[in-house]
Design a protein around this motif. Structure first.
Motif, PDB file in Angstrom:
ATOM      1  N   GLN A  39      -5.685 -38.750  -8.666  1.00 36.65           N
ATOM      2  CA  GLN A  39      -6.334 -37.522  -9.114  1.00 36.65           C
ATOM      3  C   GLN A  39      -7.693 -37.821  -9.755  1.00 36.65           C
ATOM      4  O   GLN A  39      -8.661 -37.086  -9.546  1.00 36.65           O
ATOM      5  CB  GLN A  39      -5.430 -36.782 -10.099  1.00 36.65           C
ATOM      6  CG  GLN A  39      -4.116 -36.296  -9.499  1.00 36.65           C
ATOM      7  CD  GLN A  39      -3.265 -35.564 -10.506  1.00 36.65           C
ATOM      8  OE1 GLN A  39      -3.781 -34.884 -11.396  1.00 36.65           O
ATOM      9  NE2 GLN A  39      -1.944 -35.683 -10.377  1.00 36.65           N
ATOM     10  N   ARG A  40      -7.739 -38.912 -10.528  1.00 32.31           N
ATOM     11  CA  ARG A  40      -9.033 -39.269 -11.121  1.00 32.31           C
ATOM     12  C   ARG A  40     -10.018 -39.725 -10.059  1.00 32.31           C
ATOM     13  O   ARG A  40     -11.215 -39.448 -10.142  1.00 32.31           O
ATOM     14  CB  ARG A  40      -8.816 -40.346 -12.173  1.00 32.31           C
ATOM     15  CG  ARG A  40      -8.148 -39.835 -13.453  1.00 32.31           C
ATOM     16  CD  ARG A  40      -8.190 -40.874 -14.551  1.00 32.31           C
ATOM     17  NE  ARG A  40      -7.289 -41.996 -14.260  1.00 32.31           N
ATOM     18  CZ  ARG A  40      -6.029 -42.049 -14.659  1.00 32.31           C
ATOM     19  NH1 ARG A  40      -5.500 -41.032 -15.345  1.00 32.31           N
ATOM     20  NH2 ARG A  40      -5.289 -43.101 -14.368  1.00 32.31           N
ATOM     21  N   ASP A  43     -11.370 -36.757  -8.372  1.00 35.31           N
ATOM     22  CA  ASP A  43     -12.032 -35.857  -9.325  1.00 35.31           C
ATOM     23  C   ASP A  43     -11.389 -34.467  -9.294  1.00 35.31           C
ATOM     24  O   ASP A  43     -12.067 -33.440  -9.180  1.00 35.31           O
ATOM     25  CB  ASP A  43     -13.533 -35.754  -9.023  1.00 35.31           C
ATOM     26  CG  ASP A  43     -14.310 -35.140 -10.180  1.00 35.31           C
ATOM     27  OD1 ASP A  43     -13.777 -35.130 -11.315  1.00 35.31           O
ATOM     28  OD2 ASP A  43     -15.434 -34.648  -9.952  1.00 35.31           O
ATOM     29  N   ARG A  45      -9.734 -31.242 -10.763  1.00 33.57           N
ATOM     30  CA  ARG A  45      -9.781 -30.480 -12.004  1.00 33.57           C
ATOM     31  C   ARG A  45      -8.987 -29.193 -11.816  1.00 33.57           C
ATOM     32  O   ARG A  45      -8.983 -28.604 -10.722  1.00 33.57           O
ATOM     33  CB  ARG A  45     -11.221 -30.133 -12.388  1.00 33.57           C
ATOM     34  CG  ARG A  45     -12.077 -31.343 -12.744  1.00 33.57           C
ATOM     35  CD  ARG A  45     -11.617 -31.986 -14.048  1.00 33.57           C
ATOM     36  NE  ARG A  45     -12.479 -33.099 -14.430  1.00 33.57           N
ATOM     37  CZ  ARG A  45     -12.286 -34.357 -14.056  1.00 33.57           C
ATOM     38  NH1 ARG A  45     -11.270 -34.652 -13.263  1.00 33.57           N
ATOM     39  NH2 ARG A  45     -13.110 -35.308 -14.450  1.00 33.57           N
ATOM     40  N   THR A  46      -8.304 -28.777 -12.863  1.00 30.36           N
ATOM     41  CA  THR A  46      -7.495 -27.561 -12.811  1.00 30.36           C
ATOM     42  C   THR A  46      -7.935 -26.610 -13.916  1.00 30.36           C
ATOM     43  O   THR A  46      -8.585 -27.009 -14.886  1.00 30.36           O
ATOM     44  CB  THR A  46      -6.006 -27.867 -12.967  1.00 30.36           C
ATOM     45  OG1 THR A  46      -5.785 -28.483 -14.245  1.00 30.36           O
ATOM     46  CG2 THR A  46      -5.532 -28.799 -11.854  1.00 30.36           C
ATOM     47  N   ARG A 345     -11.338 -27.981  -8.511  1.00 29.74           N
ATOM     48  CA  ARG A 345     -12.232 -29.001  -7.978  1.00 29.74           C
ATOM     49  C   ARG A 345     -11.391 -30.043  -7.266  1.00 29.74           C
ATOM     50  O   ARG A 345     -10.347 -30.458  -7.757  1.00 29.74           O
ATOM     51  CB  ARG A 345     -13.057 -29.647  -9.089  1.00 29.74           C
ATOM     52  CG  ARG A 345     -14.124 -30.620  -8.544  1.00 29.74           C
ATOM     53  CD  ARG A 345     -14.756 -31.424  -9.656  1.00 29.74           C
ATOM     54  NE  ARG A 345     -15.429 -30.580 -10.626  1.00 29.74           N
ATOM     55  CZ  ARG A 345     -15.992 -31.055 -11.733  1.00 29.74           C
ATOM     56  NH1 ARG A 345     -15.934 -32.348 -12.011  1.00 29.74           N
ATOM     57  NH2 ARG A 345     -16.588 -30.230 -12.579  1.00 29.74           N
TER      58      ARG A 345
END
Length: 354
Positions: A39-40, A43, A45-46, A345
């Protein structure tokens, strides 16, 4: 003993237990597993869904146009032959300033007009000769006081006027028409070459200011007759463009109403004539969940979906019904509950995991 050993040798080894992997993958129930490091890396984002009330948008097809107050065309009034200046003929992409000399036009005169001009010059020169003879006779008399000096002054003034008339008539035959830039900007069209014979009112150059652009859109219902609450467009690079309403035409074009918007701060890279999608907010406000457009993607069967963050490393697809808001946001009208966390994202990357 021998038989026993042979039996043991032919027995296959038991299969190894499947090892757990952190690789992202699509699970059998349709959800997606993505570990935190993944997930990192993507990138991701929630954001939590929050209920808001806003005016929905309608999408119009528009195109970029030059600001009529900051653009101009260059034409010849009389026509003739193109004569380049010392620096040559300006080309497209060249920056010009208001008043800059672009080209000269050598006017074309018929034989009858040339003959008339020559006859007129001859008449003026004959009058000049008569006036000069009178001055030669009266100057000595005026010096002795026999003739008033006023008569000599009148003849000198008359002679100067005749000389000016002669120059004016001569220039009407040999003078060049100078074509200059009417506004500051960049030349977007140049349709002349040295020696070209042009007709009056031919468009030779088009000049536009790239920092002052408008958008013209077509509306096929009554939404074009009302001033919108807000209007935006999307640039080719994905940047949102703010638009300012200018006006609406009361004459139809291709059975549609023409609506014009100004760009207070146009982005670089826009070209005149480039198509753009224009979103205008009008009508009654509706309640819904506002998300970026990137949060909504297409599933394999073509329906709109968002990815719900169902667990720390698990994402679940949710079919939704969306309404446009502007160039960067949409309203999720159904399919997501308030408070649920949605991927805003990296959604397209999550959607591609198989």
């Amino acid at each position: 003993m021998f038989g026993e050993g042979r039996t043991n040798a032919t027995q296959p080894n038991p299969p190894d237990a499947p090892a757990l992997s952190d690789a992202p993958r699509r699970l059998q129930d349709g959800t997606v597993f993505a570990a935190k490091p993944t997930q990192r890396l993507l990138d991701v984002r929630t954001a939590a869904a929050e209920l808001q009330t806003i005016h929905p948008a309608v999408t119009l097809i528009g195109r970029v146009m030059a600001d009529p107050n900051r653009s101009s065309i260059v034409q010849s009034v009389y026509g003739g032959r193109v004569v380049p200046i010392d620096g040559g003929i300006p080309r497209i992409g060249q920056t010009v300033r208001k008043g800059d000399l672009l080209i000269q036009i050598e006017p074309h005169l018929p034989v009858a007009d040339r003959t008339t001009i020559l006859e007129k010059v001859g008449e003026i020169e004959q009058l000049m000769a008569v006036t000069e003879n009178k001055l030669r006779r009266l100057r000595p008399l005026a010096e002795r006081g026999a003739v008033p000096h006023g008569q000599v002054n009148d003849l000198e003034s008359e002679l100067e006027g005749l000389r000016a008339r002669r120059e004016t008539v001569r220039n009407s035959r040999t003078g060049f028409e100078e074509l200059r830039a009417s506004t500051d900007g960049v030349i977007t069209s140049a349709k002349v070459v040295p020696g070209q014979v042009i007709q009056p009112q031919d468009v030779l150059f088009q000049i536009a200011d790239p920092s002052s652009l408008w958008v013209e859109a077509l509306a096929y219902d009554d939404i074009g007759l009302k001033q919108p609450e807000a209007a935006t467009a999307m640039a080719p690079n994905g940047q949102q463009i703010a638009l300012t309403f200018v006006g609406t035409s009361r004459a139809l074009r291709q059975h549609a109403t023409v609506v014009q918007f100004a760009m207070p701060d146009p982005p670089t890279g826009l070209n005149i004539g480039q198509p753009l999608n224009v979103m205008i907010q009008s009508g009654a406000p509706v309640a819904g969940l506002i998300f970026p457009r990137n949060a909504v993607v297409r599933s394999g069967n073509g329906e709109n979906i968002v990815w719900l963050h169902a667990g720390p490393e698990r994402f679940e697809p949710k079919p939704v019904r969306v309404l446009p808001v502007d160039a960067a946001r949409v309203i999720v009208a159904a399919g997501v509950k308030e408070g649920e966390r949605i991927v805003i994202r990296g959604t397209d990357l999550i959607n591609q995991i198989r």
